[in-house]
Design an enzyme around this catalytic site. Structure first.
Site, PDB file in Angstrom:
ATOM      1  N   TYR A  51       1.053   5.674  -0.498  1.00 40.86           N
ATOM      2  CA  TYR A  51       0.544   6.795   0.313  1.00 40.86           C
ATOM      3  C   TYR A  51       0.648   8.047  -0.547  1.00 40.86           C
ATOM      4  CZ  TYR A  51       0.134   9.003   5.018  1.00 40.86           C
ATOM      5  OH  TYR A  51      -0.274   9.673   6.154  1.00 40.86           O
ATOM      6  N   GLU A  67     -11.079   3.607   3.274  1.00 35.16           N
ATOM      7  CA  GLU A  67     -10.110   4.419   2.541  1.00 35.16           C
ATOM      8  C   GLU A  67     -10.324   4.210   1.054  1.00 35.16           C
ATOM      9  OE1 GLU A  67      -6.389   5.441   5.405  1.00 35.16           O
ATOM     10  OE2 GLU A  67      -6.055   3.766   4.055  1.00 35.16           O
ATOM     11  N   GLN A  91      -4.942   1.767  15.114  1.00 36.31           N
ATOM     12  CA  GLN A  91      -3.795   2.326  14.398  1.00 36.31           C
ATOM     13  C   GLN A  91      -3.024   3.348  15.231  1.00 36.31           C
ATOM     14  OE1 GLN A  91      -4.973   4.001  10.629  1.00 36.31           O
ATOM     15  NE2 GLN A  91      -2.907   4.559  10.017  1.00 36.31           N
ATOM     16  N   HIS A 107      -4.598  13.545   1.372  1.00 39.00           N
ATOM     17  CA  HIS A 107      -4.868  12.600   2.460  1.00 39.00           C
ATOM     18  C   HIS A 107      -3.709  12.579   3.457  1.00 39.00           C
ATOM     19  CE1 HIS A 107      -5.918   8.894   4.605  1.00 39.00           C
ATOM     20  NE2 HIS A 107      -4.708   8.437   4.319  1.00 39.00           N
ATOM     21  N   ASP A 129       0.838  -1.186   0.000  1.00 36.48           N
ATOM     22  CA  ASP A 129       0.000   0.000   0.000  1.00 36.48           C
ATOM     23  C   ASP A 129       0.881   1.247   0.000  1.00 36.48           C
ATOM     24  OD1 ASP A 129      -2.471   1.144  -0.155  1.00 36.48           O
ATOM     25  OD2 ASP A 129      -2.797   1.198   1.999  1.00 36.48           O
ATOM     26  N   TYR A 155       0.858   1.972  15.799  1.00 34.97           N
ATOM     27  CA  TYR A 155       1.614   2.187  14.549  1.00 34.97           C
ATOM     28  C   TYR A 155       3.063   2.623  14.744  1.00 34.97           C
ATOM     29  CZ  TYR A 155       1.905   7.292  13.971  1.00 34.97           C
ATOM     30  OH  TYR A 155       2.242   8.611  14.082  1.00 34.97           O
TER      31      TYR A 155
END
Lengths: 427, 427
Positions: free
Chosen positions: B129, B199, B240, B134, B127, B244
């Site tokens: 970013y 998302e 998260q 965002h 994934d 994280y």
């Protein structure tokens, strides 16, 4: 529970197994190999300096069929009972005086002549961070004022690694290029990694999986473990320092990881279970979903871990690999059961052949640090080698060898087999 | 380059395709389906409200064979030329007046009666970013003083996600449990996620792979892309926030991700390529390994993206899904070619069936935010719905629907098909 397969008096008709430092008859680890004559890759068991082809052995038919595939996934999927039955059967077959010796001998190959492969098709690879001394040491490098983050003693921290680039011991690792940025530089540059490092980890192979949405009670978590190995989680520290915020390591780790070819079964490690070391006073108790009395009582392992280095110069001089670290799996802050239960606690599915890494397992003392970043204190204090060389980080031609051995009075010692790979220069 | 397959005047003998908002004959996306009568899953192409079985169509024999497997991996592995030839052939076969109509009709199934499956066996899921609005918005929530980190404009930030828990559109997602810790709480607790979010992402399916150690010049990177889809990277914001650091999201994301079943080919998207939007003045230029004039000239996409919600109450009242965000793929700070080139820049291997996520693509304005965390400003300002309800985060029974459409004067509009899933209560 130990049983007749653990009897230290047990001897094999495979003579090299008796007193073998890694693979006596009490170990019987599983792996995937191609015999010297070629043919499809298949499952074998290590016995002394030899490999026995399980797919051709007089074992249970389901097991023989599962062993004929090119990975251990099918055997892993069968779970604990068939695996235990296989161990018992192989132990009998390989014991000195076994009437099946003549039948088996044609299916026994010198390990040195076999190609050893990745044990499993890895669906997902998850790397944990349960070596608390490593987490503290490395935290000091990246965050001097805040080495161990507030979540560490509550959460078995983990993240997803790259499954595709895991390779079996013996496959060289190429030095990656990447974005490097010195703290005082205005901008990054793209260049070969200058701070290449190894990481000493235990690998955990997942056996029977779970269904998406299901959780795994910590007391039942070990039923999902098919076995253990060694894992070198090669790391590019300079790439890591610049890229890792906010989503974690990516290109700093996914250029290659090395695993040992042999999967040591939970049964073989049975004699080496110990109580999980008590948490230091003041540390929080694990949340209930991570706490099981039985796991606390015998969820840890007493397995010695070593890192050795063989530089190109040492190789040229005919020197032996030099040990640069001596650690032990008892330095894991979380047990394997806690890692598995945590992983599944949100419903994430686990599958046979998934690989979990423990994270780097450092001992508290500098002689047991599991990475050069720690041993050289962030590159500031080079590590001296008997060849007269020194290392802040790895150089091209360096070979790193991870080893693991378990010993206990009243039991035969066993080993995991080498997890080794040499560094190739950047392209 | 557009060709006859893009001609807006082209009509199909499959009547529902003509003027179809998603699947006119100019689109021809690939997917895996099981026909209503059952049998093995196979590759099909969407045409209007129907699916044509490619494995039974008069196409190139290699392609027919590749189409008979239960995933698109084999077709992805064939690469661009066979895929383009397939498109040209399918376009001819499905054009009004095609002499093959009678031959094809038995292999045409109503899409509504088919089971649609995950398009590929996903080896690794990465994934990114690259949605800069965002990244800025979410940075404000987690790091108010430091929203966009210094590496963002140099590094196409990415991390490895969980491949095993990716599911096709229509599969419900169960609310995860996990460790939650309010900033002012002394310790975490284990409870169902209270800040569940979606998302909005574009998914990129990898076609021909690379060999471990090889890199991919950015100018050649798109040759490794087999197609595009939609991806909902469900996120547990409370899990998260606590887990994280320092290794990135783990259980906050790996309980489930949803992809759309249809893979829109690079050829179908050809008319909707646009120049990569210029970087704001003062932003650094990409490093040379990420910079290609051709990629800058036409490396971006003009594809409109939507998020819709259908709550249980709305469903009960017979209301239609309500659009809560409208964005566009042009808000990607890095191109897909840059993502691929960066991913392989350290020698990490890519494989057919790998999935890349773009990361959440938010528009700069609040009406185009791609997650509730952004739309509700970290849960502080609930989003009002026409049912009289409001949402800070998702509730059980909420269904999220992602859609994508591309339009340009002189071309037929195409769509990606729904990427939808409803939230089940925690176990």
């Amino acid at each position: 529970m130990t049983d007749a397969t653990h009897d230290p008096a047990l001897r094999s008709w495979v003579e090299s197994a008796n007193g073998h430092p890694e693979f006596p008859i009490q170990n019987l680890p599983l792996g995937i190999f191609t015999p010297p004559g070629g043919g499809p890759a298949r499952a074998g068991v290590a016995i002394g300096d030899f490999v026995l082809d399980i797919s051709a052995a007089p074992v249970d038919e389901d097991m023989r069929e599962a062993a004929a595939g090119g990975s251990l996934n099918a055997i892993f999927a069968l779970g604990a009972e068939p695996r235990k039955a296989l161990r018992a059967r192989l132990s009998l077959l390989l014991t000195a005086g076994s009437p099946q010796r003549a039948e088996l001998e044609p299916h026994l190959q010198a390990m040195a002549d076999c190609a050893l492969h990745l044990p499993a098709r890895i669906g997902d690879y998850t790397d944990f961070y349960v070596g608390i001394h490593h987490a503290t040491n490395i935290g000091k490098v990246f965050r001097p004022d805040n080495p161990l983050l507030p979540n560490y003693k509550h959460v078995p921290i983990g993240y997803h690694g790259r499954a595709s680039s895991v390779r079996v011991s013996g496959t060289p690792v190429r030095r990656p290029k990447g974005q490097l940025k010195a703290p005082d530089a205005d901008a990054p540059r793209f260049a070969p990694c200058e701070r290449l490092d190894y990481e000493l980890e235990m690998g955990v192979w997942i056996g029977p999986g779970t269904v998406l949405g299901d959780t795994v009670p910590v007391g039942e978590a070990e039923a999902h473990v098919a076995g253990y190995g060694l894992l070198n989680d090669w790391s590019a520290r300079d790439i890591q320092a610049w890229e890792y915020q906010p989503l974690g390591p990516f290109l700093a780790k996914n250029f290659g990881s090395t695993v040992s070819p042999w999967v040591v079964t939970p049964e073989a490690l049975e004699p080496f279970r110990i109580p999980q070391p008590p948490r230091p006073p003041g540390d929080p108790a694990p949340l209930p979903y991570l706490l099981d009395p039985q796991d606390q009582a015998r969820g840890a392992f007493d397995v010695g871990l070593e890192v050795l280095i063989l530089t190109a110069a040492m190789r040229e001089k005919g020197m032996a690999p030099h040990r640069i670290a001596l650690s032990n799996t008892r330095h894991m802050y979380w047990t394997v059961a806690q890692m598995v239960a945590h992983h599944a606690s949100n419903g994430c599915d686990l599958n046979p052949g998934d690989l979990l890494g423990s994270g780097t397992i450092s001992a508290p003392d500098p002689g047991g640090f599991g990475s050069l970043l720690e041993s050289s204190r962030g590159g500031k204090e080079p590590v001296s080698l008997p060849s007269g060389e020194s290392r802040r980080f790895l150089e091209d031609g360096d070979e790193i060898i991870l080893r693991a051995h378990a010993s206990r009075a009243g039991f035969a010692s066993i080993g995991f087999g080498d997890c080794r790979a040499a560094v190739l220069p950047a392209n």
